[in-house]
Scaffold this active site. Structure first.
Site, PDB file in Angstrom:
ATOM      1  N   THR A  15      -6.801  -0.505   4.819  1.00 38.26           N
ATOM      2  CA  THR A  15      -5.310  -1.333   4.608  1.00 38.26           C
ATOM      3  C   THR A  15      -4.282  -0.390   3.697  1.00 38.26           C
ATOM      4  O   THR A  15      -3.236  -0.154   4.095  1.00 38.26           O
ATOM      5  CB  THR A  15      -5.881  -2.687   4.005  1.00 38.26           C
ATOM      6  OG1 THR A  15      -6.792  -3.292   4.565  1.00 38.26           O
ATOM      7  CG2 THR A  15      -4.455  -3.390   3.778  1.00 38.26           C
ATOM      8  N   LYS A 205      -8.695  -7.298 -13.616  1.00 40.87           N
ATOM      9  CA  LYS A 205      -7.390  -6.870 -13.869  1.00 40.87           C
ATOM     10  C   LYS A 205      -6.965  -7.391 -15.306  1.00 40.87           C
ATOM     11  O   LYS A 205      -6.212  -6.711 -15.991  1.00 40.87           O
ATOM     12  CB  LYS A 205      -6.409  -7.702 -12.920  1.00 40.87           C
ATOM     13  CG  LYS A 205      -6.444  -7.375 -11.622  1.00 40.87           C
ATOM     14  CD  LYS A 205      -6.063  -8.017 -10.502  1.00 40.87           C
ATOM     15  CE  LYS A 205      -6.045  -7.586  -8.909  1.00 40.87           C
ATOM     16  NZ  LYS A 205      -5.713  -8.656  -8.003  1.00 40.87           N
TER      17      LYS A 205
HETATM   18  N1  LIG Z   1      -5.776  -4.282   0.275  1.00 40.88           N
HETATM   19  C1  LIG Z   1      -4.848  -4.678  -0.989  1.00 40.88           C
HETATM   20  O1  LIG Z   1      -3.923  -5.613  -0.676  1.00 40.88           O
HETATM   21  C2  LIG Z   1      -5.138  -3.974  -2.062  1.00 40.88           C
HETATM   22  C3  LIG Z   1      -4.314  -4.232  -3.173  1.00 40.88           C
HETATM   23  C4  LIG Z   1      -4.547  -3.822  -4.572  1.00 40.88           C
HETATM   24  C5  LIG Z   1      -5.310  -2.765  -4.657  1.00 40.88           C
HETATM   25  N2  LIG Z   1      -6.344  -2.446  -3.678  1.00 40.88           N
HETATM   26  C6  LIG Z   1      -7.607  -1.887  -3.972  1.00 40.88           C
HETATM   27  O2  LIG Z   1      -7.245  -0.377  -3.100  1.00 40.88           O
HETATM   28  C7  LIG Z   1      -8.568   0.022  -2.575  1.00 40.88           C
HETATM   29  C8  LIG Z   1      -8.490   0.023  -1.254  1.00 40.88           C
HETATM   30  O3  LIG Z   1      -8.422  -1.092  -0.456  1.00 40.88           O
HETATM   31  P1  LIG Z   1      -8.213  -1.511   1.075  1.00 40.88           P
HETATM   32  O4  LIG Z   1      -8.012  -2.676   1.083  1.00 40.88           O
HETATM   33  O5  LIG Z   1      -7.477  -0.436   1.380  1.00 40.88           O
HETATM   34  O6  LIG Z   1      -9.640  -1.202   1.368  1.00 40.88           O
HETATM   35  P2  LIG Z   1     -10.122  -0.928   2.982  1.00 40.88           P
HETATM   36  O7  LIG Z   1      -9.264  -1.511   3.988  1.00 40.88           O
HETATM   37  O8  LIG Z   1     -11.689  -1.600   3.051  1.00 40.88           O
HETATM   38  O9  LIG Z   1     -10.435   0.670   3.184  1.00 40.88           O
HETATM   39  C9  LIG Z   1     -11.399   1.257   2.576  1.00 40.88           C
HETATM   40  C10 LIG Z   1     -11.342   2.890   3.294  1.00 40.88           C
HETATM   41  O10 LIG Z   1     -12.115   3.730   2.325  1.00 40.88           O
HETATM   42  C11 LIG Z   1     -13.102   4.183   3.409  1.00 40.88           C
HETATM   43  N3  LIG Z   1     -14.484   4.217   2.897  1.00 40.88           N
HETATM   44  C12 LIG Z   1     -15.069   3.305   2.115  1.00 40.88           C
HETATM   45  N4  LIG Z   1     -16.347   3.758   1.908  1.00 40.88           N
HETATM   46  C13 LIG Z   1     -16.141   5.154   2.074  1.00 40.88           C
HETATM   47  C14 LIG Z   1     -17.115   6.142   1.803  1.00 40.88           C
HETATM   48  N5  LIG Z   1     -18.305   6.039   1.235  1.00 40.88           N
HETATM   49  N6  LIG Z   1     -16.833   7.491   2.205  1.00 40.88           N
HETATM   50  C15 LIG Z   1     -15.617   7.624   3.047  1.00 40.88           C
HETATM   51  N7  LIG Z   1     -14.719   6.882   3.143  1.00 40.88           N
HETATM   52  C16 LIG Z   1     -15.014   5.624   2.621  1.00 40.88           C
HETATM   53  C17 LIG Z   1     -13.019   3.230   4.503  1.00 40.88           C
HETATM   54  O11 LIG Z   1     -13.556   3.894   5.822  1.00 40.88           O
HETATM   55  P3  LIG Z   1     -13.408   3.589   7.452  1.00 40.88           P
HETATM   56  O12 LIG Z   1     -12.102   3.143   7.682  1.00 40.88           O
HETATM   57  O13 LIG Z   1     -14.057   4.191   8.239  1.00 40.88           O
HETATM   58  O14 LIG Z   1     -14.100   2.049   7.244  1.00 40.88           O
HETATM   59  C18 LIG Z   1     -11.523   2.703   4.809  1.00 40.88           C
HETATM   60  O15 LIG Z   1     -10.766   3.582   5.362  1.00 40.88           O
HETATM   61  C19 LIG Z   1      -9.830  -0.897  -3.359  1.00 40.88           C
HETATM   62  O16 LIG Z   1      -9.945  -0.309  -4.388  1.00 40.88           O
HETATM   63  C20 LIG Z   1      -8.850  -2.058  -3.615  1.00 40.88           C
HETATM   64  O17 LIG Z   1      -9.253  -2.949  -4.377  1.00 40.88           O
HETATM   65  C21 LIG Z   1      -6.129  -3.028  -2.576  1.00 40.88           C
END
Ligand SMILES: NC(=O)c1ccc[n+]([C@@H]2O[C@H](COP(=O)([O-])OP(=O)(O)OC[C@H]3O[C@@H](n4cnc5c(N)ncnc54)[C@H](OP(=O)(O)O)[C@@H]3O)[C@@H](O)[C@H]2O)c1
Length: 428
Positions: A15, A205
């Site tokens: 995301t 947080k």
């Molecule tokens: N989403 C939000 O609104 C938000 C807001 C603030 C903070 N955050 C933080 O930002 C971070 C990312 O969130 P997100 O929502 O973007 O998560 P997400 O959509 O689940 O994306 C995670 C990404 O990391 C990859 N990944 C996971 N494990 C891996 C591994 N072992 N090796 C290589 N790649 C790996 C996944 O690969 P695949 O694509 O192949 O599955 C995916 O591309 C988190 O720490 C979250 O707490 C998110």
């Protein structure tokens, strides 16, 4: 100013990661901020997962270590989430003197000490603006603009999912279950919403906010946590009738002076007076209200989550890290002294609690007696008749948490009491 391009290794293109890639393709950074960034490699987990067209497939790797070790990668952006392998690969990056930008609140709340020590030792940046409050600039204002300020309290609505649910209950009269289902349908709550509704996301947080506001090391285990799962529509309607909104708040507060100061760090539902700025923070918005000696009161408000808003905060950090790297500098690393945390039982507050009782003579006196026996003085009481039952809603004067929990335990043992509702602390 360095007219240069810095090589970036991105860990995760979900995301937030894919939104960052899109921002990077749109922004002509080099002209505007004096330093360009170029994506060199991107680590993801699943080779066959469909991805947005703008994520360059030729840069994909399935091993985060490979990305960090690539000599062309000078700065590492971690957007994978989770504790491992994130912790190990970021330590590896810092040891190789590669600055790190991360949005991973869980990792920082659990292993911040170790990671900041590694960054300080290497003399490189470890930046994390997106880890708290998504798009809202919070970390930098606290760390830089307010670096010299004596902060009394930082109180925030830092979880959009729970704020959406509470807003729906308050404004549309929805039940907790219906509001949660709607949040899930709209993509604001995950299929397993427990980390949000039980307050664990907000607790991570709170730990990070407390660390930067007070220059101490606060671990997730130091934060006392209550979520919103016990709240009912009746609790929220009572609050509304009395001039309050119910919000899940994360609080980091100075309770006594000293170096380091003694702090209270907690997450719980609160009844916030409608005249308080936090009461008007609606839906998925987040806000943090800061109180300090010289600045007085200050509130920062905005989108707390979502791909693009969070990526915007990551991009700001990335530009800083790239710029600092070219200047051979790093941001001041945060001071993290051991914290003194006041146990929840010693804290004081005004409370609100509802009690369902059998409607017969003498019951009110018995219930009120339990408060008195535990040194909790009642400020007001509302009675709602429901046929053979009655709902009594009590608001107390300021009382000790320990006395209030003894009161709740006493009430649960009292024969005419059917149910003791959620406990709300009153703010303002
Ligand atoms: N989403 C939000 O609104 C938000 C807001 C603030 C903070 N955050 C933080 O930002 C971070 C990312 O969130 P997100 O929502 O973007 O998560 P997400 O959509 O689940 O994306 C995670 C990404 O990391 C990859 N990944 C996971 N494990 C891996 C591994 N072992 N090796 C290589 N790649 C790996 C996944 O690969 P695949 O694509 O192949 O599955 C995916 O591309 C988190 O720490 C979250 O707490 C998110």
């Amino acid at each position: 100013v360095p007219q240069d391009v810095v090589g970036v290794g991105l860990l995760g293109a979900g995301t937030v990661g894919s939104a960052l890639v899109e921002l990077l393709t749109r922004e002509a950074l080099r002209e505007r901020v004096g330093v360009g960034v170029k994506l060199v490699r991107i680590a993801v987990a699943h080779p066959d997962k469909p991805r947005p067209a703008w994520v360059p497939r030729e840069l994909l790797s399935f091993d985060p270590n490979e990305v960090v070790e690539d000599p062309a990668v000078e700065v590492v952006v971690e957007l994978m989430g989770g504790l491992e392998p994130a912790r190990s690969v970021l330590l590896k990056a810092l040891e190789a003197k590669k600055p790190v930008v991360t949005a991973n609140k869980e990792l920082l709340a659990r292993h911040g000490g170790e990671l900041f020590a590694a960054a300080a030792k290497a003399g490189v940046d470890l930046l994390f603006e997106a880890a708290v409050g998504g798009a809202i600039p919070l970390v930098r204002p606290l760390r830089e603009s307010l670096a010299g300020e004596r902060i009394h309290r930082v109180m925030g609505i830092v979880n959009g999912t729970t704020n959406y649910i509470l807003t729906k209950m308050s404004e549309d009269g929805m039940s907790y279950a219906d509001a949660l289902a709607e949040a899930q349908q709209r993509g604001y709550a995950e299929r397993d919403p427990s980390a949000d509704v039980e307050g664990r996301d907000a607790a991570a947080k709170a730990a990070i906010l407390a660390s930067i506001a007070f220059g101490v090391e606060v671990d997730l285990a130091d934060v006392s946590v209550e979520g919103i799962t016990a709240l009912t529509l009746e609790d929220i309607q009572f609050a509304k009738r009395s001039g309050f909104e119910v919000k899940l708040v994360a609080v980091a507060e100075r309770v006594s002076d000293g170096e380091p100061p003694e702090l209270s760090v907690r997450v719980h539902p609160a009844m916030i007076s409608r005249s308080h700025p936090l009461a008007s923070v609606r839906g998925v918005h987040n806000a943090v209200f800061i109180e300090g000696d010289a600045v007085g009161e200050l509130m920062l408000l905005g989108r707390g989550a979502g791909g693009a808003p969070t990526a915007a905060a990551v991009l700001g950090d990335l530009i800083d890290a790239a710029h600092n790297l070219r200047m051979g500098a790093a941001s001041r690393s945060p001071i993290r002294r051991p914290a003194r945390i006041q146990p929840l039982a010693e804290q004081s507050s005004c409370f609100c609690v509802s009690v369902a009782v059998a409607d017969r003579p003498g019951v009110l006196a018995a219930v009120a007696g339990v408060f008195g026996a535990n040194r909790v003085s009642i400020r007001s009481m509302e009675q709602v008749d429901l046929g053979r039952e009655a709902r009594l809603v009590f608001v107390t004067h300021e009382a000790k948490e320990a006395d209030m929990s003894a009161t709740l335990a006493g009430l649960r043992h009292l024969e005419p009491v059917d149910k003791v509702g959620a406990l709300l602390r009153v703010v303002g």
